[in-house]
Design a protein around this motif. Structure first.
Motif, PDB file in Angstrom:
ATOM      1  N   GLY A  27      -2.219  59.542  19.803  1.00  0.00           N
ATOM      2  CA  GLY A  27      -2.739  59.810  21.130  1.00  0.00           C
ATOM      3  C   GLY A  27      -2.857  61.287  21.465  1.00  0.00           C
ATOM      4  O   GLY A  27      -2.446  62.164  20.695  1.00  0.00           O
ATOM      5  N   LEU A  28      -3.380  61.558  22.636  1.00  0.00           N
ATOM      6  CA  LEU A  28      -3.630  62.914  23.106  1.00  0.00           C
ATOM      7  C   LEU A  28      -2.336  63.718  23.214  1.00  0.00           C
ATOM      8  O   LEU A  28      -1.337  63.234  23.748  1.00  0.00           O
ATOM      9  N   PHE A  29      -2.388  64.970  22.723  1.00  0.00           N
ATOM     10  CA  PHE A  29      -1.281  65.931  22.738  1.00  0.00           C
ATOM     11  C   PHE A  29      -0.128  65.493  21.838  1.00  0.00           C
ATOM     12  O   PHE A  29       0.922  66.152  21.817  1.00  0.00           O
ATOM     13  N   SER A  30      -0.288  64.408  21.085  1.00  0.00           N
ATOM     14  CA  SER A  30       0.795  63.884  20.265  1.00  0.00           C
ATOM     15  C   SER A  30       0.584  64.281  18.804  1.00  0.00           C
ATOM     16  O   SER A  30      -0.043  65.293  18.502  1.00  0.00           O
ATOM     17  N   GLU A  60       3.615  62.146  13.529  1.00  0.00           N
ATOM     18  CA  GLU A  60       5.065  62.003  13.500  1.00  0.00           C
ATOM     19  C   GLU A  60       5.585  61.397  14.796  1.00  0.00           C
ATOM     20  O   GLU A  60       6.430  60.487  14.786  1.00  0.00           O
ATOM     21  N   MET A  61       5.075  61.856  15.918  1.00  0.00           N
ATOM     22  CA  MET A  61       5.573  61.386  17.211  1.00  0.00           C
ATOM     23  C   MET A  61       5.190  59.934  17.479  1.00  0.00           C
ATOM     24  O   MET A  61       6.017  59.129  17.916  1.00  0.00           O
ATOM     25  N   ASN A  62       3.946  59.570  17.231  1.00  0.00           N
ATOM     26  CA  ASN A  62       3.488  58.217  17.587  1.00  0.00           C
ATOM     27  C   ASN A  62       3.825  57.170  16.551  1.00  0.00           C
ATOM     28  O   ASN A  62       4.115  56.020  16.916  1.00  0.00           O
ATOM     29  N   TRP A  63       3.790  57.512  15.267  1.00  0.00           N
ATOM     30  CA  TRP A  63       3.853  56.473  14.233  1.00  0.00           C
ATOM     31  C   TRP A  63       5.122  56.494  13.388  1.00  0.00           C
ATOM     32  O   TRP A  63       5.579  55.442  12.943  1.00  0.00           O
ATOM     33  N   SER A  65       5.878  55.040  27.409  1.00  0.00           N
ATOM     34  CA  SER A  65       7.017  54.414  26.730  1.00  0.00           C
ATOM     35  C   SER A  65       6.630  53.312  25.756  1.00  0.00           C
ATOM     36  O   SER A  65       7.395  53.003  24.833  1.00  0.00           O
ATOM     37  N   SER A  66       5.462  52.702  25.927  1.00  0.00           N
ATOM     38  CA  SER A  66       5.117  51.551  25.080  1.00  0.00           C
ATOM     39  C   SER A  66       5.034  51.938  23.603  1.00  0.00           C
ATOM     40  O   SER A  66       5.350  51.125  22.729  1.00  0.00           O
ATOM     41  N   VAL A  67       4.631  53.163  23.323  1.00  0.00           N
ATOM     42  CA  VAL A  67       4.507  53.591  21.929  1.00  0.00           C
ATOM     43  C   VAL A  67       5.867  53.822  21.277  1.00  0.00           C
ATOM     44  O   VAL A  67       5.972  53.955  20.065  1.00  0.00           O
ATOM     45  N   THR A  68       6.924  53.834  22.083  1.00  0.00           N
ATOM     46  CA  THR A  68       8.277  53.972  21.527  1.00  0.00           C
ATOM     47  C   THR A  68       8.922  52.614  21.267  1.00  0.00           C
ATOM     48  O   THR A  68      10.007  52.550  20.681  1.00  0.00           O
TER      49      THR A  68
END
Length: 252
Positions: free
Chosen positions: A35-38, A41-44, A236-239
């Protein structure tokens, strides 16, 4: 965690895109767009979604989008033509010789996945997470919000509607000049445009996520899609582990 490798792949204009990979090269490939600004590593990776896919037998391929993560962040407006992120996806599919693969996006990654398919990329299956029907056609409103946050970056205080966006940009050390240019390159997608997305698709969204409109309506507008709800807001849903479970359940 499975071994992680990173390579830098030139895109259509020579910009270098960082591509992170996990899993056996013999496994079915899944291309994951953050996603945007991510970042990949952060999202996946951080919350275990990539590892769940690897454990299910997939190879995961996770680029950092242009102007994000370890990828190039050019400050020249010519490096951000319309649909530049979709052009990058097409270039990666060609460069990595992905003939049989699945495509997954979160938020801006979902917008990018939709634009990539509309402009010619042909995944076996498609997953759009953190995205609703209105969000695909209403990019200018979202872009204006984030451009305003960038322009007022040093003035935004707690309680300001842009506070969370600015805080996340600070956390991710976002290159604001590159991000501002990128925000102006994203194309809208109308409901009528979705008719060409004929592969099986999953629309998955947090139960408190209305940031990009109605996810159930997006599933209804796609020719062959189902909707799955997971816990969480847009941030939070992506976490949530439920996101990785939904990916494996649909793609496996």
């Amino acid at each position: 965690m499975s071994d992680l490798t990173t390579e830098h792949v030139p895109s259509f204009d020579g910009a270098k895109l960082a591509v992170h990979r996990m899993g056996e090269r013999a496994g079915r490939s899944v291309l994951l767009l953050h996603g945007l600004f991510s970042s990949a590593e952060m999202n996946w990776i951080r919350f275990g979604h990539a590892q769940k896919l690897v454990d299910a037998g997939f190879e995961v391929i996770m680029p950092d989008l242009r102007a994000h993560g370890e990828s190039d962040k050019p400050h020249d407006s010519a490096a951000y033509p319309p649909d530049v992120l979709a052009k990058d996806v097409a270039a990666l599919v060609d460069a990595l010789e992905l003939a049989d693969f699945d495509l997954v996006g979160f938020s801006l990654g979902s917008r990018t996945a939709v634009r990539a398919v509309i402009t010619g990329v042909t995944p076996r299956r498609l997953v759009l997470s953190g995205m609703g029907l209105e969000g695909l056609a209403g990019w200018s409103r979202r872009a204006d919000f984030f451009i305003d946050a960038i322009d007022r970056f040093d003035e935004v205080k707690r309680g300001d509607p842009a506070f969370m966006a600015v805080s996340f940009m600070k956390t991710m050390n976002v290159d604001r000049e590159a991000a501002r240019l990128l925000l102006q390159s994203v194309s809208d997608t109308t409901p009528e445009d979705l008719a060409v997305i004929t592969m099986p698709a999953l629309v998955v969204c947090g139960d408190k996520d209305q940031d990009n409109g109605s996810a159930p309506s997006l599933a209804e507008a796609l020719p062959d899609a189902i909707y799955a709800e997971i816990p969480g807001t847009h941030m939070s849903s992506v976490t949530e582990g439920a996101l990785g479970d939904a990916l494996v359940g649909f793609l496996d």
